[in-house]
Design an enzyme around this catalytic site. Structure first.
Site, PDB file in Angstrom:
ATOM      1  N   GLU A  42       0.850  -1.195   0.000  1.00  0.00           N
ATOM      2  CA  GLU A  42       0.000   0.000   0.000  1.00  0.00           C
ATOM      3  C   GLU A  42       0.881   1.239   0.000  1.00  0.00           C
ATOM      4  O   GLU A  42       1.556   1.529   0.984  1.00  0.00           O
ATOM      5  CB  GLU A  42      -0.915   0.000   1.226  1.00  0.00           C
ATOM      6  CG  GLU A  42      -1.767   1.250   1.366  1.00  0.00           C
ATOM      7  CD  GLU A  42      -2.502   1.336   2.692  1.00  0.00           C
ATOM      8  OE1 GLU A  42      -2.793   2.469   3.134  1.00  0.00           O
ATOM      9  OE2 GLU A  42      -2.780   0.278   3.291  1.00  0.00           O
ATOM     10  N   ARG A  46       0.636  10.379   0.360  1.00  0.00           N
ATOM     11  CA  ARG A  46       0.982  11.442   1.310  1.00  0.00           C
ATOM     12  C   ARG A  46       2.162  12.276   0.864  1.00  0.00           C
ATOM     13  O   ARG A  46       2.577  13.193   1.580  1.00  0.00           O
ATOM     14  CB  ARG A  46       1.294  10.827   2.686  1.00  0.00           C
ATOM     15  CG  ARG A  46       0.137  10.064   3.298  1.00  0.00           C
ATOM     16  CD  ARG A  46       0.545   9.423   4.609  1.00  0.00           C
ATOM     17  NE  ARG A  46      -0.483   8.529   5.117  1.00  0.00           N
ATOM     18  CZ  ARG A  46      -0.321   7.722   6.158  1.00  0.00           C
ATOM     19  NH1 ARG A  46       0.826   7.719   6.812  1.00  0.00           N
ATOM     20  NH2 ARG A  46      -1.302   6.934   6.550  1.00  0.00           N
ATOM     21  N   LYS A 130     -11.229  -1.973   6.228  1.00  0.00           N
ATOM     22  CA  LYS A 130     -10.051  -1.614   7.009  1.00  0.00           C
ATOM     23  C   LYS A 130     -10.516  -1.150   8.380  1.00  0.00           C
ATOM     24  O   LYS A 130     -11.402  -0.292   8.480  1.00  0.00           O
ATOM     25  CB  LYS A 130      -9.287  -0.495   6.301  1.00  0.00           C
ATOM     26  CG  LYS A 130      -8.152   0.129   7.105  1.00  0.00           C
ATOM     27  CD  LYS A 130      -7.483   1.221   6.292  1.00  0.00           C
ATOM     28  CE  LYS A 130      -6.414   1.941   7.086  1.00  0.00           C
ATOM     29  NZ  LYS A 130      -5.657   2.905   6.278  1.00  0.00           N
TER      30      LYS A 130
END
Length: 209
Positions: A42, A46, A130
């Protein structure tokens, strides 16, 4: 779509959550993780170079399953899809994001932290979620408590997961895998110590579930 996200979840007990500045580090990092037994990765959105990193992995590391994390908007979901993302991960979910993800049509792990959020996503058709932020939201004990009333939901807990507590989560029947950054710490990425990261990945891949 459920079978596609299940393939991501089933790939390994841990999905590494990585933050990289660009393609230069992304490719050797993904190769090291995959060599250690963790093919799904993943890449968090950011940094300005996150999409380039994601695209580089998707194009140059066929043994990896490159996904985009911290997806907060439909625009980010589309950009990640265009970059070659095989799956998406979000810290939460909104009506707009749910609609946008459906339009993009990519396997998605939407985030939930409460029973109400889990149920809302369940009603929207998302049975793989999640659990975030896992440790702060109640940890393995919370997921154990949800097991009986929500037996058809499989979780990927992320947030505060470490080598020390990952097994607590993976031992639960409603946990398919965990997400964590401990297998690819920023210090080792900065030092380009891919051998050390591969070693951490091997230890994580050996966790039981």
């Amino acid at each position: 779509m459920l079978d596609k996200i299940d393939r991501v979840i089933a790939a390994a007990p841990v999905i590494p959550v990585v933050t990289v500045r660009g393609a230069e580090d992304a490719v050797p990092l993904a190769r090291a993780l995959a060599a250690g037994g963790l093919p799904a990765v993943e890449v968090t959105l950011r940094t300005p170079g996150a999409l380039a990193a994601l695209e580089a992995i998707a194009k140059n590391v066929p043994e990896a399953i490159a996904g985009a994390g911290t997806v907060l908007s439909t625009g980010q979901a589309k950009a990640a899809a265009d970059a070659g993302a095989a799956f998406l991960v979000s810290p939460g979910a909104t009506d707009d994001l749910i609609a946008g993800i459906r339009a993009v049509d990519i396997p998605w792990l939407p985030g939930a932290a409460t029973a109400s959020e889990v149920m809302r996503l369940r009603e929207a058709g998302f049975f793989r979620q999640k659990f975030f932020p896992a440790e702060q939201a109640g940890g393995a004990a919370m997921l154990k408590g949800w097991g009986a009333p929500l037996p058809d939901i499989v979780f990927c807990p992320t947030g505060g997961i470490t080598a020390a507590n990952a097994q607590d989560y993976l031992s639960l029947p409603n946990v398919g895998c965990v997400g964590g950054s401990w297998v690819a710490p920023a210090k080792l990425i900065a030092e380009k110590d891919w051998a050390a990261i591969e070693k951490l990945a091997k230890a994580a891949a050996a966790l039981r579930r």
